[in-house]
Design an enzyme around this catalytic site. Structure first.
Site, short mmCIF file in Angstrom:
data_model
loop_
_atom_site.label_atom_id
_atom_site.label_comp_id
_atom_site.label_asym_id
_atom_site.label_seq_id
_atom_site.Cartn_x
_atom_site.Cartn_y
_atom_site.Cartn_z
CB SER A 37 -0.85 0.01 1.27
OG SER A 37 -1.49 1.25 1.44
CE1 TYR A 95 -4.31 -1.89 5.07
CE2 TYR A 95 -3.12 0.10 4.47
CZ TYR A 95 -3.83 -1.02 4.10
OH TYR A 95 -4.06 -1.28 2.76
N1 LIG Z 1 -8.62 -0.52 -1.73
C1 LIG Z 1 -7.59 0.27 -1.51
O1 LIG Z 1 -7.68 1.52 -1.61
C2 LIG Z 1 -6.24 -0.31 -1.15
C3 LIG Z 1 -5.14 0.55 -1.13
C4 LIG Z 1 -3.89 0.04 -0.79
C5 LIG Z 1 -3.75 -1.31 -0.51
N2 LIG Z 1 -4.84 -2.13 -0.54
C6 LIG Z 1 -4.60 -3.55 -0.23
O2 LIG Z 1 -5.13 -4.35 -1.26
C7 LIG Z 1 -5.56 -5.61 -0.73
C8 LIG Z 1 -6.99 -5.85 -1.15
O3 LIG Z 1 -7.77 -4.79 -0.65
P1 LIG Z 1 -9.26 -4.52 -1.14
O4 LIG Z 1 -9.46 -3.06 -1.08
O5 LIG Z 1 -9.55 -5.25 -2.38
O6 LIG Z 1 -10.05 -5.18 0.10
P2 LIG Z 1 -11.55 -5.74 0.22
O7 LIG Z 1 -12.40 -5.11 -0.80
O8 LIG Z 1 -11.91 -5.64 1.65
O9 LIG Z 1 -11.35 -7.29 -0.15
C9 LIG Z 1 -10.52 -8.07 0.67
C10 LIG Z 1 -10.62 -9.52 0.28
O10 LIG Z 1 -9.78 -10.27 1.16
C11 LIG Z 1 -10.56 -11.23 1.87
N3 LIG Z 1 -9.95 -11.39 3.18
C12 LIG Z 1 -9.84 -10.48 4.18
N4 LIG Z 1 -9.21 -11.02 5.22
C13 LIG Z 1 -8.90 -12.28 4.88
C14 LIG Z 1 -8.23 -13.35 5.53
N5 LIG Z 1 -7.78 -13.24 6.78
N6 LIG Z 1 -8.06 -14.51 4.86
C15 LIG Z 1 -8.53 -14.66 3.60
N7 LIG Z 1 -9.18 -13.70 2.94
C16 LIG Z 1 -9.36 -12.53 3.58
C17 LIG Z 1 -11.99 -10.65 1.86
O11 LIG Z 1 -13.00 -11.64 1.99
P3 LIG Z 1 -13.53 -12.11 3.46
O12 LIG Z 1 -13.67 -10.87 4.27
O13 LIG Z 1 -14.81 -12.81 3.14
O14 LIG Z 1 -12.49 -13.04 3.97
C18 LIG Z 1 -12.02 -10.08 0.43
O15 LIG Z 1 -12.21 -11.09 -0.52
C19 LIG Z 1 -5.37 -5.51 0.78
O16 LIG Z 1 -4.16 -6.12 1.14
C20 LIG Z 1 -5.32 -4.01 1.03
O17 LIG Z 1 -4.60 -3.70 2.18
C21 LIG Z 1 -6.08 -1.67 -0.85
#
Ligand SMILES: NC(=O)c1ccc[n+]([C@@H]2O[C@H](COP(=O)([O-])OP(=O)(O)OC[C@H]3O[C@@H](n4cnc5c(N)ncnc54)[C@H](OP(=O)(O)O)[C@@H]3O)[C@@H](O)[C@H]2O)c1
Length: 252
Positions: A142, A155
């Site tokens: 991130s 985080y």
């Molecule tokens: N969106 C942003 O702006 C952003 C920016 C920087 C970095 N990121 C990073 O990108 C990655 C994905 O983020 P996102 O925004 O796509 O998140 P999201 O929309 O919340 O999706 C997260 C996914 O991970 C699963 N998950 C969460 N905890 C888990 C666990 N312990 N074991 C297995 N699966 C798990 C969730 O499903 P369940 O809850 O059903 O398990 C969901 O499928 C993360 O690492 C996040 O930190 C995101």
């Protein structure tokens, strides 16, 4: 150079957001995909939807921070694929608070899922990654790993740790033919950021800092993950590709 046909790919957290976009993009590029998440119905629904489109895909319910669940993932890959080409450590969570307001359980949960789980899974799958002729690990970090972007300290700590994990494993496993890289997104439209991005004032402040004048779509992060999995990036290891619309180079 630009293909992923028949590659065997694991995406953690594949039912929503960036993970789901990765699953879809790898399948479109001809790979076979195993994805995980903790919510059984969502895993089943996505597997059915993608199988109906003719893709070779499997979903498993697995919490990336539970060793026994990760061992089940290892078992499935050993029995069905016998080796692994690409591991995408994408699953991540956030709990946004002031540092002094976290309970010990809360901040340890963020560190467990975002930092410790990728290390555990990469170690567990190391023997299967070694069996592939060209294998890669891609960690989703991130912008919060590099500067304070108001996400809360646990985080930010977890993602900064993930970047050093990426560099250290890249050096240690280069001789085994395993590349390890990271992608660092800035704000991206996903369920994780939905509530935050709905706040008009916060959205305005994010966009005013971002030269491209918008937040990212999940598929724009997935395409970088796919590039890092391809032979096209075969001389790249230990690196972090920042996908932030120019935010980090915008001094004024
Ligand atoms: N969106 C942003 O702006 C952003 C920016 C920087 C970095 N990121 C990073 O990108 C990655 C994905 O983020 P996102 O925004 O796509 O998140 P999201 O929309 O919340 O999706 C997260 C996914 O991970 C699963 N998950 C969460 N905890 C888990 C666990 N312990 N074991 C297995 N699966 C798990 C969730 O499903 P369940 O809850 O059903 O398990 C969901 O499928 C993360 O690492 C996040 O930190 C995101």
């Amino acid at each position: 150079m630009w293909r992923l046909e028949s590659k065997k790919v694991l995406v953690t957290g594949g039912t929503k957001g960036i993970g789901k976009a990765c699953v879809e993009q790898f399948l479109e590029l001809g790979a076979k995909v195993l994805f995980t998440s903790r919510t059984s119905k969502e895993v089943q629904d996505l597997e059915n939807e993608l199988k109906d489109q003719g893709y070779q895909v499997k979903g498993l319910v697995a919490d990336a921070s539970k060793l026994s669940d990760s061992e089940n993932v290892l078992k499935w890959i050993s029995e069905n694929w016998s080796s692994l080409d690409v591991l995408v450590n994408n699953a991540g969570i956030n709990i946004r608070k002031k540092a002094h307001e976290y309970s010990e359980e809360e901040y340890k949960k963020v560190l467990d899922i975002n930092l410790v789980a990728p290390f555990t899974l990469s170690r567990l799958l190391f023997p299967l990654l070694k069996l592939s002729a060209e294998s890669t690990i891609i960690n989703v970090a991130s912008s919060a790993a590099l500067q304070d972007v108001g996400t809360g300290t646990p985080y930010a700590m977890s993602k900064a740790g993930l970047l050093q994990q990426t560099r250290s494993l890249a050096v240690e496993w280069a001789s085994e033919g395993i590349r390890v890289n990271a992608v660092s997104p800035w704000f991206t439209k996903t369920p994780l950021t939905e509530g935050y991005l709905h706040n008009e004032e916060k959205m305005k402040s994010i966009i005013s800092r971002t030269p491209l004048n918008r937040v990212a779509e999940a598929k724009e992060i997935a395409s970088i993950v796919a590039f890092l999995a391809m032979p096209a990036s075969s001389f790249v290891t230990g690196q972090n590709i920042v996908a932030d619309g120019g935010m980090s180079i915008n001094a004024l």
